[in-house]
Design an enzyme around this catalytic site. Structure first.
Site, short mmCIF file in Angstrom:
data_model
loop_
_atom_site.label_atom_id
_atom_site.label_comp_id
_atom_site.label_asym_id
_atom_site.label_seq_id
_atom_site.Cartn_x
_atom_site.Cartn_y
_atom_site.Cartn_z
CE LYS A 76 29.57 -10.87 -9.06
NZ LYS A 76 28.69 -12.02 -9.35
N GLY A 84 17.45 -10.80 -6.49
CA GLY A 84 16.88 -9.67 -5.76
C GLY A 84 17.50 -9.40 -4.39
CD1 TRP A 138 23.54 -7.88 -3.40
CD2 TRP A 138 24.44 -6.32 -4.74
NE1 TRP A 138 24.89 -8.10 -3.45
CE2 TRP A 138 25.47 -7.16 -4.26
CE3 TRP A 138 24.77 -5.29 -5.60
CZ2 TRP A 138 26.80 -6.98 -4.61
CZ3 TRP A 138 26.10 -5.11 -5.96
CH2 TRP A 138 27.11 -5.94 -5.46
CG ASP A 174 26.45 -9.22 -7.83
OD1 ASP A 174 27.69 -9.19 -7.85
OD2 ASP A 174 25.81 -10.08 -7.21
#
Length: 246
Positions: A191, A87, A89, A151
């Protein structure tokens, strides 16, 4: 791919270099690689800063640095966070969009792992690749997204070519979905790992976004192949434009 202490803002200042480094003795039954990982965690200034600032992971500082430079997250924006656990981000997204204090922003996160609630966000414990996930995400968002963050990372196998292909596959899936839900002018951050097999991904990004760049924030470990692809100025698709006018 969701935990807390005293809140201290999001400037990301690091702990003093004078702090003593901690050593971890190799315990019986613990693999040497595990010991090295634990020692690195204990001595990581971003891990210490996350505890101090009340963030759920060191990865929070990656988004802080990228957003400070490129200004992806703005008040009132609708943001989708793929691979959101634990959590970190999402914490930044709700703060910078105003979703945390009801100022119009909206943040939706999804992950296979459970995520502890974050005020101002909707968090789904669901496999992003499940057949029902895209429709559920769209339903929860309630409209086109301004920013899609990813991500996501597959569990490492230790075989670099395989790990690279797996994370690139996740990035491509995230991009496909982003192009369904982004409004024209929107941004995509995901990513990736340094290496080959990026040609098709970069071609798609450059076709559909005005500016595409690779970024490696300081919080990404220097010995890691991890980096991020940032695409801004989504050119828009017929579906995105229709959603924006709905």
């Amino acid at each position: 791919m969701a935990r807390k202490k005293k809140s201290g803002g999001d400037s990301g200042s690091m702990a003093s270099s004078r702090e003593l480094k901690q050593r971890v003795k190799t315990a019986r039954g613990r693999k040497n690689s595990s010991t090295l990982w634990l020692q690195r965690q204990l001595n990581d200034p971003y891990v210490a800063a996350a505890r101090r600032d009340g963030f759920r992971s060191r990865a929070t500082y990656k988004l802080i640095e990228i957003d400070d430079k490129y200004h992806l997250l703005k008040p009132g924006y609708r943001v989708l966070d793929l691979g959101a656990a634990p959590g970190g981000w999402t914490q930044i997204a709700v703060k910078r969009t105003g979703a945390a204090n009801g100022r119009g922003g909206e943040v939706v996160g999804i992950d296979l792992l459970p995520i502890e609630p974050i005020a101002g966000s909707t968090l789904l414990e669901m496999d992003f690749m499940a057949d029902e996930a895209p429709d559920e995400l769209k339903r929860q968002m309630g409209g086109p997204a301004d920013v899609v963050l990813s991500d996501m990372a597959a569990s490492a196998t230790g075989h670099k070519p395989t790990d690279h292909l797996r994370i690139m596959s996740l990035c491509e899936l995230a991009l496909d979905f982003a192009m369904e839900v982004l409004k024209p002018g929107g941004s995509f951050l995901a990513k990736v790992l340094q290496g080959g097999a990026e040609r098709d991904l970069m071609k798609t990004l450059k076709t559909n976004f005005k500016v595409v760049r690779h970024v490696k924030p300081k919080a990404s470990r220097s010995d890691s192949a991890e980096m991020y692809v940032l695409a801004t100025g989504f050119r828009g698709t017929a579906a995105a434009k229709d959603a924006d006018n709905a």
